[in-house]
Design an enzyme around this catalytic site. Structure first.
Site, PDB file in Angstrom:
ATOM      1  N   HIS A  57       8.056  -4.802  -3.029  1.00 10.22           N
ATOM      2  CA  HIS A  57       7.120  -5.877  -2.687  1.00 10.22           C
ATOM      3  C   HIS A  57       7.782  -7.205  -3.072  1.00 10.22           C
ATOM      4  O   HIS A  57       8.559  -7.259  -4.031  1.00 10.22           O
ATOM      5  CB  HIS A  57       5.852  -5.649  -3.519  1.00 10.22           C
ATOM      6  CG  HIS A  57       4.697  -6.526  -3.203  1.00 10.22           C
ATOM      7  ND1 HIS A  57       4.622  -7.834  -3.624  1.00 10.22           N
ATOM      8  CD2 HIS A  57       3.551  -6.285  -2.514  1.00 10.22           C
ATOM      9  CE1 HIS A  57       3.475  -8.354  -3.219  1.00 10.22           C
ATOM     10  NE2 HIS A  57       2.811  -7.436  -2.536  1.00 10.22           N
ATOM     11  N   LYS A 116      -6.492  -3.455  -8.307  1.00 11.12           N
ATOM     12  CA  LYS A 116      -6.156  -2.351  -7.395  1.00 11.12           C
ATOM     13  C   LYS A 116      -6.680  -1.025  -7.929  1.00 11.12           C
ATOM     14  O   LYS A 116      -6.450   0.030  -7.343  1.00 11.12           O
ATOM     15  CB  LYS A 116      -4.640  -2.283  -7.199  1.00 11.12           C
ATOM     16  CG  LYS A 116      -4.109  -3.464  -6.367  1.00 11.12           C
ATOM     17  CD  LYS A 116      -2.650  -3.296  -6.077  1.00 11.12           C
ATOM     18  CE  LYS A 116      -1.991  -4.572  -5.612  1.00 11.12           C
ATOM     19  NZ  LYS A 116      -2.289  -4.918  -4.234  1.00 11.12           N
ATOM     20  N   ASP A 175       7.227  -1.148 -11.157  1.00 12.68           N
ATOM     21  CA  ASP A 175       6.041  -1.779 -10.576  1.00 12.68           C
ATOM     22  C   ASP A 175       5.043  -0.666 -10.244  1.00 12.68           C
ATOM     23  O   ASP A 175       5.230   0.091  -9.296  1.00 12.68           O
ATOM     24  CB  ASP A 175       6.480  -2.550  -9.310  1.00 12.68           C
ATOM     25  CG  ASP A 175       5.300  -3.106  -8.528  1.00 12.68           C
ATOM     26  OD1 ASP A 175       4.146  -2.827  -8.893  1.00 12.68           O
ATOM     27  OD2 ASP A 175       5.548  -3.832  -7.540  1.00 12.68           O
ATOM     28  N   GLN A 227       0.739   0.191  -7.088  1.00 11.09           N
ATOM     29  CA  GLN A 227       0.100   1.155  -6.175  1.00 11.09           C
ATOM     30  C   GLN A 227      -0.092   2.521  -6.829  1.00 11.09           C
ATOM     31  O   GLN A 227      -0.747   3.381  -6.251  1.00 11.09           O
ATOM     32  CB  GLN A 227       0.948   1.319  -4.900  1.00 11.09           C
ATOM     33  CG  GLN A 227       1.001   0.088  -4.025  1.00 11.09           C
ATOM     34  CD  GLN A 227      -0.353  -0.265  -3.414  1.00 11.09           C
ATOM     35  OE1 GLN A 227      -1.193   0.593  -3.183  1.00 11.09           O
ATOM     36  NE2 GLN A 227      -0.577  -1.545  -3.170  1.00 11.09           N
ATOM     37  N   CYS A 247       4.001  -7.974   2.621  1.00  7.13           N
ATOM     38  CA  CYS A 247       4.797  -8.588   1.539  1.00  7.13           C
ATOM     39  C   CYS A 247       6.036  -7.742   1.255  1.00  7.13           C
ATOM     40  O   CYS A 247       6.432  -7.571   0.090  1.00  7.13           O
ATOM     41  CB  CYS A 247       3.984  -8.765   0.254  1.00  7.13           C
ATOM     42  SG  CYS A 247       2.673  -9.944   0.456  1.00  7.13           S
TER      43      CYS A 247
HETATM   44  N1  PMP Z   1       3.671  -4.677  -6.092  1.00  4.12           N
HETATM   45  C1  PMP Z   1       3.092  -3.842  -5.228  1.00  4.12           C
HETATM   46  C2  PMP Z   1       3.737  -2.514  -4.948  1.00  4.12           C
HETATM   47  C3  PMP Z   1       1.896  -4.193  -4.610  1.00  4.12           C
HETATM   48  O1  PMP Z   1       1.316  -3.354  -3.751  1.00  4.12           O
HETATM   49  C4  PMP Z   1       1.319  -5.443  -4.915  1.00  4.12           C
HETATM   50  C5  PMP Z   1       0.037  -5.877  -4.245  1.00  4.12           C
HETATM   51  N2  PMP Z   1       0.026  -5.704  -2.864  1.00  4.12           N
HETATM   52  C6  PMP Z   1       1.967  -6.280  -5.829  1.00  4.12           C
HETATM   53  C7  PMP Z   1       3.141  -5.857  -6.397  1.00  4.12           C
HETATM   54  C8  PMP Z   1       1.393  -7.604  -6.216  1.00  4.12           C
HETATM   55  O2  PMP Z   1       0.195  -7.433  -6.906  1.00  4.12           O
HETATM   56  P1  PMP Z   1      -0.715  -8.684  -7.304  1.00  4.12           P
HETATM   57  O3  PMP Z   1      -0.942  -9.442  -6.036  1.00  4.12           O
HETATM   58  O4  PMP Z   1      -1.955  -8.072  -7.835  1.00  4.12           O
HETATM   59  O5  PMP Z   1       0.032  -9.488  -8.300  1.00  4.12           O
END
Ligand code: PMP
Length: 559
Positions: free
Chosen positions: A128, A231, A205, A208, A370
């Site tokens: 991401h 999430k 990270d 998910q 993203c």
């Molecule tokens: N990493 C991953 C794998 C994600 O899915 C997301 C959210 N789509 C993020 C990072 C970023 O998370 P946040 O917007 O809550 O900071």
């Protein structure tokens, strides 16, 4: 521990069970965008309100009763998170705004501290942006180099290729536990082991992962593990940075200000608070953190194996049903590990499909998610993502497939049949015809269909004319605009887009401006025009901004 019963579980989520009353046809809300954020159970919503009504005070600072209560509740959540991921100590749990801020903190603090020119950071190509851009910025500042690990055929990081990338210059290895697009569990045990063999720091990270399976940071033995409360049924604006205590102790502060200090002096050196407060400058999201404990206890009260089993059933059912839709092409051919399914629809732009489904009350995600480097790697501009939670049902999946087939068949039929619109001949009349047509259709899905049909009237723009100069910036999809002016000062426009919905919107906007002089273009009341079409309130903010970007481009070209 309570047995997990899907119907009862669903009842805890007011937004999921309520009908979306804003929807003109009172259609059901089918929420399949849980990978972006989950809905919140009533206990979290109630707790949030309860905090402000009964406990609200700043934490750690005052010696009065409310502050003590607020601090106790706030620190209780830290304890819950510690137990949730099996950290060794509360000192290892740092509050942030979310996964993104957690990674920025590590990059800015530890990255700056340990990286030197020539050092290497390894990232998976599927990361991401939150796990890419902070590292790019720090690499630029320190002269470190980013190496990209590729994927195997199943959509996981290719461990053999990864092993080849690791050298004794590798200082940091970053990888998602599960990619938000590919939905496969990466081989993080092997990744962490290999990184350790050269003394590299590991950043996992877990954004998910945490909603779908249990995580034990001590068993993983990673250095950092980051995730977001929102999430996993918690409030937005609350994130977790887990870090091994010794590393956190050695790292310099990230942001500075209140709470993170021990002594501030103009005479001597300012000193910093102990962990975890050293990294928590300023007043945090207290109500959010407090309510997050409710999300954790809510989810932990159910048998997690039963939840996982139900999620897998949903995933299989949805995957098989989508597989029967001729136009569906999965991004990964294997069954996903979490209830997240990504695909494209051959011959259709992903935004068109997502917008059409929205007109049936179905929320799914489209775009690059993203993960632009991954899109580039897969050679696609974007894709669709259905991401489910245990409050979703088989009936919702049936409805999704039914609507998807309807959309695809409609498209097919309308290609066969003559356009329901007469071709608009004179441009002066064009906007009037459009207003007249739109005034006869009341529901958003009918309007949406008309927009898609309008899009068919737009002649495709010559490929040579689709370039940087003609690109309409600010549009979520690609769109181009070309203008010409005749000797009487009258402007004519040609436009195109890769998304059908945008082509339809272009027809609507051009109907207002084409064949007019610069003066008339500047004076035309476009807001009133959109109002009469009942357009803007139905478009997502990004689509709405796209329409305004078209208007801006026309106005600037004719100034
Ligand atoms: N990493 C991953 C794998 C994600 O899915 C997301 C959210 N789509 C993020 C990072 C970023 O998370 P946040 O917007 O809550 O900071």
């Amino acid at each position: 521990m309570k047995p997990f019963e899907p119907k009862q579980f669903r009842q805890h989520f007011p937004l999921v069970v309520s009908t979306n009353s804003k929807n003109e046809k009172l259609m059901p809300l089918v929420y399949f965008d849980n990978g972006a954020t989950t809905q919140k159970p009533d206990c979290v919503i109630d707790n949030y309100q309860y905090f402000y009504q009964n406990i609200n005070a700043n934490v750690h600072r005052a010696s009065h009763l409310l502050s003590t209560k607020a601090t106790t509740a706030y620190e209780h959540t830290r304890e819950s998170v510690k137990s949730f991921i099996n950290a060794k100590s509360n000192k290892e749990i740092i509050w942030t705004k979310g996964t993104t801020e957690s990674i920025n903190l590590i990059a800015a603090s530890l990255g700056k501290q340990i990286l030197n020119a020539g050092d290497e950071i390894i990232l998976a190509v599927s990361e991401h942006h939150a796990n890419v851009v902070p590292w790019q910025l720090i690499a630029e500042q320190t002269g470190a180099k980013i190496k990209v690990a590729i994927l195997d055929a199943t959509g996981k990081l290719d461990i053999n290729e990864f092993n080849k990338l690791v050298t004794n210059k590798t200082k940091i290895v970053c990888c998602a536990h599960v990619s938000n697009v590919l939905a496969k569990i990466n081989p993080i045990n092997e990744i962490i082991k290999k990184a350790k063999s050269v003394g590299a720091i590991t950043v996992i990270d877990g954004a998910q992962a945490v909603a779908h399976f249990s995580v034990d940071v001590q068993a993983l033995d990673c250095d950092f593990y980051v995730f977001s409360a929102h999430k996993m049924y918690g409030p937005t604006g609350v994130g977790v940075l887990y870090g091994k205590q010794a590393l956190l102790e050695a790292m310099p502060p990230y942001q500075s200000g209140g709470e993170m200090i021990k002594v501030v002096s103009f005479k001597e050196q300012t000193t910093f608070n102990s962990l975890p407060f050293k990294f928590e400058a300023g007043t945090p999201n207290i109500a959010g953190v407090v309510a997050y404990a409710k999300a954790i206890s809510f989810i932990r009260q159910f048998d997690s194996a039963e939840i996982t089993d139900y999620e897998q059933q949903l995933t299989h059912y949805c995957y098989q049903a989508l597989n029967k839709v001729f136009e569906v092409e999965f991004i990964v051919d294997e069954m996903p590990d979490i209830p997240v399914i990504t695909f494209i629809i051959k011959g259709h732009h992903n935004h068109d499909i997502a917008t059409s489904l929205d007109s049936f009350g179905i929320a799914i995600r489209s775009g690059h998610h993203c993960a632009m480097p991954l899109m580039e790697y897969l050679n696609i501009s974007g894709c669709l993502r259905v991401s489910m939670a245990p409050y979703n049902t088989f009936a919702e999946i049936d409805y999704l497939i039914e609507c998807l087939n309807k959309i695809l068949n409609q498209e097919h039929d309308s290609l066969q049949e003559e356009l329901s619109f007469q071709c608009i001949e004179s441009n002066e009349a064009a906007s009037v015809v459009i207003i007249d047509k739109f005034s006869k259709v009341k529901s958003w899905d009918s309007r949406h269909r008309e927009i898609m049909l309008l899009g068919k009237q737009l002649n495709r723009l010559d490929k040579n004319l689709r370039d940087e100069q003609t690109l309409i910036s600010g549009c979520e999809s690609l769109a181009w605009l070309v203008s010409s002016k005749n000797s009487q000062g009258v402007f004519n426009f040609q436009a195109d887009s890769d998304a059908k919905i945008i082509r339809g919107l272009l027809v609507i906007v051009l109907a207002a401006y084409d064949g007019k002089t610069a003066e008339k273009i500047q004076l035309f009341n476009i807001e009133a025009y959109f109002e009469s079409l009942g357009l803007m309130q139905h478009l997502s903010p990004s689509r709405g901004n796209g329409v305004l970007a078209i208007v801006d481009k026309i106005k600037s070209l004719t100034l």
